[in-house]
Design an enzyme around this catalytic site. Structure first.
Site, mmCIF file in Angstrom:
data_model
loop_
_atom_site.group_PDB
_atom_site.id
_atom_site.type_symbol
_atom_site.label_atom_id
_atom_site.label_comp_id
_atom_site.label_asym_id
_atom_site.label_seq_id
_atom_site.Cartn_x
_atom_site.Cartn_y
_atom_site.Cartn_z
ATOM 1 N N THR A 158 0.851 -1.196 0.000
ATOM 2 C CA THR A 158 0.000 0.000 0.000
ATOM 3 C C THR A 158 0.884 1.242 0.000
ATOM 4 O OG1 THR A 158 -1.753 -1.182 1.159
ATOM 5 C CG2 THR A 158 -1.783 1.233 1.342
ATOM 6 N N ARG A 268 -37.460 5.602 -1.758
ATOM 7 C CA ARG A 268 -37.903 4.762 -2.875
ATOM 8 C C ARG A 268 -39.274 4.146 -2.600
ATOM 9 N NH1 ARG A 268 -37.274 3.942 -8.273
ATOM 10 N NH2 ARG A 268 -37.661 1.766 -8.813
ATOM 11 N N GLU A 363 -3.902 -7.100 6.324
ATOM 12 C CA GLU A 363 -3.527 -7.080 7.752
ATOM 13 C C GLU A 363 -3.968 -8.355 8.480
ATOM 14 O OE1 GLU A 363 -3.099 -3.598 9.916
ATOM 15 O OE2 GLU A 363 -2.797 -2.355 8.144
ATOM 16 N N GLY A 364 -3.869 -9.469 7.768
ATOM 17 C CA GLY A 364 -4.267 -10.766 8.305
ATOM 18 C C GLY A 364 -5.673 -11.094 7.859
HETATM 19 N N1 CAA Z 1 3.432 -9.731 19.337
HETATM 20 C C1 CAA Z 1 4.717 -10.072 19.579
HETATM 21 N N2 CAA Z 1 5.232 -11.259 19.205
HETATM 22 C C2 CAA Z 1 4.418 -12.132 18.588
HETATM 23 C C3 CAA Z 1 3.077 -11.858 18.317
HETATM 24 C C4 CAA Z 1 2.589 -10.597 18.733
HETATM 25 N N3 CAA Z 1 1.315 -10.261 18.494
HETATM 26 N N4 CAA Z 1 2.526 -12.911 17.675
HETATM 27 C C5 CAA Z 1 3.481 -13.833 17.558
HETATM 28 N N5 CAA Z 1 4.632 -13.364 18.120
HETATM 29 C C6 CAA Z 1 5.915 -14.048 18.225
HETATM 30 C C7 CAA Z 1 5.734 -15.365 18.988
HETATM 31 O O1 CAA Z 1 5.853 -15.146 20.390
HETATM 32 C C8 CAA Z 1 6.858 -16.211 18.452
HETATM 33 O O2 CAA Z 1 8.086 -15.843 19.059
HETATM 34 P P1 CAA Z 1 8.851 -16.802 20.122
HETATM 35 O O3 CAA Z 1 8.717 -18.206 19.631
HETATM 36 O O4 CAA Z 1 10.234 -16.289 20.069
HETATM 37 O O5 CAA Z 1 8.154 -16.554 21.406
HETATM 38 C C9 CAA Z 1 6.977 -15.730 17.003
HETATM 39 O O6 CAA Z 1 6.370 -14.445 16.934
HETATM 40 C C10 CAA Z 1 6.323 -16.673 16.031
HETATM 41 O O7 CAA Z 1 4.972 -16.769 16.442
HETATM 42 P P2 CAA Z 1 4.010 -17.914 15.937
HETATM 43 O O8 CAA Z 1 4.611 -19.250 16.221
HETATM 44 O O9 CAA Z 1 2.652 -17.621 16.474
HETATM 45 O O10 CAA Z 1 4.082 -17.677 14.361
HETATM 46 P P3 CAA Z 1 3.272 -18.341 13.186
HETATM 47 O O11 CAA Z 1 4.210 -18.675 12.101
HETATM 48 O O12 CAA Z 1 2.370 -19.418 13.694
HETATM 49 O O13 CAA Z 1 2.373 -17.091 12.629
HETATM 50 C C11 CAA Z 1 0.556 -15.582 12.553
HETATM 51 C C12 CAA Z 1 1.535 -16.371 13.420
HETATM 52 C C13 CAA Z 1 -0.405 -14.920 13.538
HETATM 53 C C14 CAA Z 1 -0.236 -16.457 11.621
HETATM 54 C C15 CAA Z 1 1.343 -14.503 11.754
HETATM 55 O O14 CAA Z 1 2.195 -15.096 10.794
HETATM 56 C C16 CAA Z 1 0.448 -13.506 11.078
HETATM 57 O O15 CAA Z 1 -0.045 -12.583 11.718
HETATM 58 N N6 CAA Z 1 0.207 -13.620 9.724
HETATM 59 C C17 CAA Z 1 -0.529 -12.642 8.980
HETATM 60 C C18 CAA Z 1 0.394 -11.616 8.397
HETATM 61 C C19 CAA Z 1 -0.271 -10.284 8.216
HETATM 62 O O16 CAA Z 1 -1.127 -9.873 8.968
HETATM 63 N N7 CAA Z 1 0.180 -9.534 7.231
HETATM 64 C C20 CAA Z 1 -0.259 -8.215 7.022
HETATM 65 C C21 CAA Z 1 0.699 -7.471 6.152
HETATM 66 S S1 CAA Z 1 0.536 -5.692 6.302
HETATM 67 C C22 CAA Z 1 -0.844 -5.289 5.482
HETATM 68 O O17 CAA Z 1 -1.584 -6.119 5.053
HETATM 69 C C23 CAA Z 1 -1.096 -3.791 5.353
HETATM 70 C C24 CAA Z 1 -2.351 -3.446 4.697
HETATM 71 O O18 CAA Z 1 -3.104 -4.262 4.360
HETATM 72 C C25 CAA Z 1 -2.745 -2.123 4.404
HETATM 73 P P1 FAD Z 2 -2.357 -16.528 1.440
HETATM 74 O O1 FAD Z 2 -1.569 -16.397 2.678
HETATM 75 O O2 FAD Z 2 -1.763 -17.319 0.339
HETATM 76 O O3 FAD Z 2 -3.789 -17.099 1.780
HETATM 77 C C1 FAD Z 2 -4.672 -17.651 0.809
HETATM 78 C C2 FAD Z 2 -5.896 -18.183 1.550
HETATM 79 O O4 FAD Z 2 -5.493 -19.259 2.420
HETATM 80 C C3 FAD Z 2 -6.570 -17.137 2.442
HETATM 81 O O5 FAD Z 2 -7.953 -17.327 2.455
HETATM 82 C C4 FAD Z 2 -6.009 -17.453 3.810
HETATM 83 O O6 FAD Z 2 -6.813 -17.014 4.880
HETATM 84 C C5 FAD Z 2 -5.917 -18.960 3.739
HETATM 85 N N1 FAD Z 2 -4.945 -19.492 4.697
HETATM 86 C C6 FAD Z 2 -3.602 -19.333 4.696
HETATM 87 N N2 FAD Z 2 -3.054 -19.955 5.768
HETATM 88 C C7 FAD Z 2 -4.085 -20.501 6.453
HETATM 89 C C8 FAD Z 2 -4.173 -21.290 7.641
HETATM 90 N N3 FAD Z 2 -3.096 -21.595 8.366
HETATM 91 N N4 FAD Z 2 -5.389 -21.720 8.034
HETATM 92 C C9 FAD Z 2 -6.493 -21.387 7.334
HETATM 93 N N5 FAD Z 2 -6.481 -20.660 6.189
HETATM 94 C C10 FAD Z 2 -5.293 -20.226 5.769
HETATM 95 N N6 FAD Z 2 1.024 -6.498 2.781
HETATM 96 C C11 FAD Z 2 2.010 -5.729 3.310
HETATM 97 O O7 FAD Z 2 2.986 -6.243 3.841
HETATM 98 N N7 FAD Z 2 1.914 -4.380 3.261
HETATM 99 C C12 FAD Z 2 0.871 -3.727 2.701
HETATM 100 O O8 FAD Z 2 0.832 -2.508 2.686
HETATM 101 C C13 FAD Z 2 -0.169 -4.508 2.127
HETATM 102 N N8 FAD Z 2 -1.233 -3.920 1.510
HETATM 103 C C14 FAD Z 2 -2.114 -4.686 0.814
HETATM 104 C C15 FAD Z 2 -3.072 -4.073 0.008
HETATM 105 C C16 FAD Z 2 -3.898 -4.852 -0.789
HETATM 106 C C17 FAD Z 2 -4.892 -4.194 -1.673
HETATM 107 C C18 FAD Z 2 -3.798 -6.271 -0.756
HETATM 108 C C19 FAD Z 2 -4.661 -7.152 -1.638
HETATM 109 C C20 FAD Z 2 -2.894 -6.880 0.070
HETATM 110 C C21 FAD Z 2 -2.023 -6.092 0.849
HETATM 111 N N9 FAD Z 2 -1.033 -6.689 1.619
HETATM 112 C C22 FAD Z 2 -0.037 -5.921 2.187
HETATM 113 C C23 FAD Z 2 -0.888 -8.128 1.639
HETATM 114 C C24 FAD Z 2 -1.907 -8.825 2.556
HETATM 115 O O9 FAD Z 2 -1.571 -8.620 3.896
HETATM 116 C C25 FAD Z 2 -1.910 -10.309 2.179
HETATM 117 O O10 FAD Z 2 -2.540 -10.417 0.919
HETATM 118 C C26 FAD Z 2 -2.614 -11.160 3.211
HETATM 119 O O11 FAD Z 2 -1.882 -11.179 4.420
HETATM 120 C C27 FAD Z 2 -2.858 -12.606 2.711
HETATM 121 O O12 FAD Z 2 -1.696 -13.144 2.164
HETATM 122 P P2 FAD Z 2 -1.751 -13.861 0.707
HETATM 123 O O13 FAD Z 2 -2.368 -12.896 -0.220
HETATM 124 O O14 FAD Z 2 -0.382 -14.350 0.408
HETATM 125 O O15 FAD Z 2 -2.727 -15.076 0.884
#
Ligand code: CAA
Ligand code: FAD
Length: 379
Positions: A158, A268, A363-364
């Site tokens: 983003t 409407r 964001e997850g």
């Molecule tokens: N705060 C601090 N530490 C944390 C934490 C938290 N909330 N959650 C996990 N950790 C730490 C754990 O304690 C662990 O560390 P230690 O073993 O050293 O204690 C380590 O991180 C690994 O944790 P997990 O074993 O729980 O990790 P995992 O591989 O099972 O993954 C998950 C956990 C919650 C699935 C994580 O991978 C996750 O949040 N995935 C989604 C990613 C995501 O949200 N991406 C967003 C990108 S930004 C974006 O999308 C911006 C936008 O849209 C505009």
């Molecule tokens: P995948 O991880 O491949 O997931 C595919 C499907 O499988 C999903 O339905 C998911 O929920 C499911 N899945 C995966 N693992 C599991 C599990 N363990 N159990 C059950 N279901 C599961 N990222 C950034 O870092 N910064 C940004 O600024 C940012 N902005 C974004 C803006 C847009 C418009 C979009 C589309 C995405 C953006 N993202 C950003 C990325 C976004 O965070 C990821 O798309 C999102 O975290 C999902 O990852 P993925 O697309 O690789 O899907």
């Protein structure tokens, strides 16, 4: 326990509401249609103090609480979720991350311009093959003594082309798994850093989403945020707050669609009376209002926990999964209440429905929020 907003929060809400009506609403359909970034509007939001809302005034921020931030996100998102995602990333991922984990010189150099809205920030965690499974990231940052050598690709970023300051998460020592990951500040224009093509998206089309390419980029040692190996925890911790912002965005999309549907249903006419006089429509409106109220309470609760220094990761995951699913249901029903008019752009609800979908993904995803919530429940 009390549910009233403070005088200050009410004033902030009014300011955000007025801004959304006067500055965001005109042109929102065209920006969506042409994927035009709301540059002028983001500049004005900076002037209003909405780009660094929770940052201390010492670093150019507005020093507001997280509840006020959620209120502003809701109000902006009622009208333009493309603008609000830029606000959310800048506030809750980039500024919050730098203020909480950055050192003094990083705060002086990077946080102040970001908080004032002089520049835009981006948060770069996701990769082509690592989204939900964030520890699987492949970007590498090898320690070369004075600097780190950064290589790899980030996806879906983003503000990918409009940002100036990028927080990039990369693997420094793969043998240490998540404990080998670091977070870095990377400046736009650094040699070897290029911005890829813009994504052509379903929704939030006014925001610019790009892949980023890092090819032997030299990142100065002093640009690492926090202790060596703390980058994954940094990302997870920052995302806990980010999810409040996106939950509030979803809440805004839902309430924006509800307000439009409520008005339209009273205007409407069908079968000799307003469609709002048909019980089927009344029940839709009742369900929308109830879910939105529940969603708002979850968002405010998560923000309140953050403001009070209490753990809020579980609450923000609950708020995000509930509000984003509420946004999807509410916007779909708002289109339904508008009938054929809901299916065309002039009535706004089709855009809100397209915009709602992303809140279940970024964001997850909803599945990831449920993983966070169930792990907490079962631990
Ligand atoms: N705060 C601090 N530490 C944390 C934490 C938290 N909330 N959650 C996990 N950790 C730490 C754990 O304690 C662990 O560390 P230690 O073993 O050293 O204690 C380590 O991180 C690994 O944790 P997990 O074993 O729980 O990790 P995992 O591989 O099972 O993954 C998950 C956990 C919650 C699935 C994580 O991978 C996750 O949040 N995935 C989604 C990613 C995501 O949200 N991406 C967003 C990108 S930004 C974006 O999308 C911006 C936008 O849209 C505009
Ligand atoms: P995948 O991880 O491949 O997931 C595919 C499907 O499988 C999903 O339905 C998911 O929920 C499911 N899945 C995966 N693992 C599991 C599990 N363990 N159990 C059950 N279901 C599961 N990222 C950034 O870092 N910064 C940004 O600024 C940012 N902005 C974004 C803006 C847009 C418009 C979009 C589309 C995405 C953006 N993202 C950003 C990325 C976004 O965070 C990821 O798309 C999102 O975290 C999902 O990852 P993925 O697309 O690789 O899907």
């Amino acid at each position: 326990m009390h549910f009233e907003l403070t005088e200050e929060q009410l004033m902030i809400r009014q300011a955000a509401r007025d801004f959304a009506q006067t500055e965001l609403k005109p042109g929102v359909i065209e920006r969506d249609e042409h994927q035009k970034f709301p540059a002028e509007q983001i500049k004005l939001l900076g002037e209003l103090g909405f780009m660094g809302m929770m940052v201390s005034p010492q670093y150019g921020g507005s020093g507001m609480d997280a509840v006020s931030y959620a209120i502003v996100m809701e109000e902006l998102s009622k009208i333009d979720a493309s603008a609000s995602v830029v606000v959310s990333v800048n506030n809750s991922l980039v500024c919050y991350g730098l203020e909480k984990y950055g050192n003094e010189s990083q705060k002086q150099k990077y946080l102040a311009p970001l908080a004032k809205g002089d520049v835009i920030g981006a948060f770069c965690l996701s990769e082509p093959e690592a989204g939900s499974d964030a520890t699987a990231l492949r970007a590498t940052a090898i320690d070369m003594g004075d600097y780190y050598l950064l290589n790899g690709t980030k996806n879906w970023i983003t503000s990918g082309s409009t940002a100036s300051t990028y927080i990039v998460i990369a693997q420094t020592d793969a043998s240490k798994k998540h404990l080998g990951i670091n977070a870095f500040v990377v400046d736009k224009g650094t040699a070897g850093f290029t911005v890829g093509a813009k994504e052509n998206k379903m929704g939030i089309r006014g925001s610019d989403t790009h892949s980023l390419h890092f090819n032997d980029v030299k990142v100065p040692k002093e640009n690492r945020i926090g202790q060596e190996g703390s980058g994954f925890k940094f990302a997870m911790s920052v995302l806990e707050g980010g999810r409040i912002g996106i939950a509030a965005q979803a809440l805004g999309i839902a309430s924006g669609a509800y307000e439009l549907a409520l008005k339209y249903a009273q205007e409407r006419k069908a079968f000799g009376k307003a469609i709002a006089d048909h019980q089927a429509i009344q029940f839709k409106l009742a369900d929308m209002a109830t879910e939105i109220e529940a969603a708002r309470l979850l968002v405010y609760k998560a923000a309140w926990l953050k403001d009070n220094g209490l753990p809020f990761g579980n609450a923000s995951a609950m708020a995000k999964v509930f509000t984003s699913e509420t946004a999807m249901r509410t916007t779909t029903e708002a289109v339904q209440i508008h009938g054929g008019y809901g299916y065309v752009k002039e009535y706004h609800v089709e855009r809100l429905m397209r915009d709602a979908k992303i809140t279940q993904i970024y964001e997850g995803t909803s599945e990831i929020q449920r993983i966070v919530i169930s792990r907490e429940a079962l631990k």
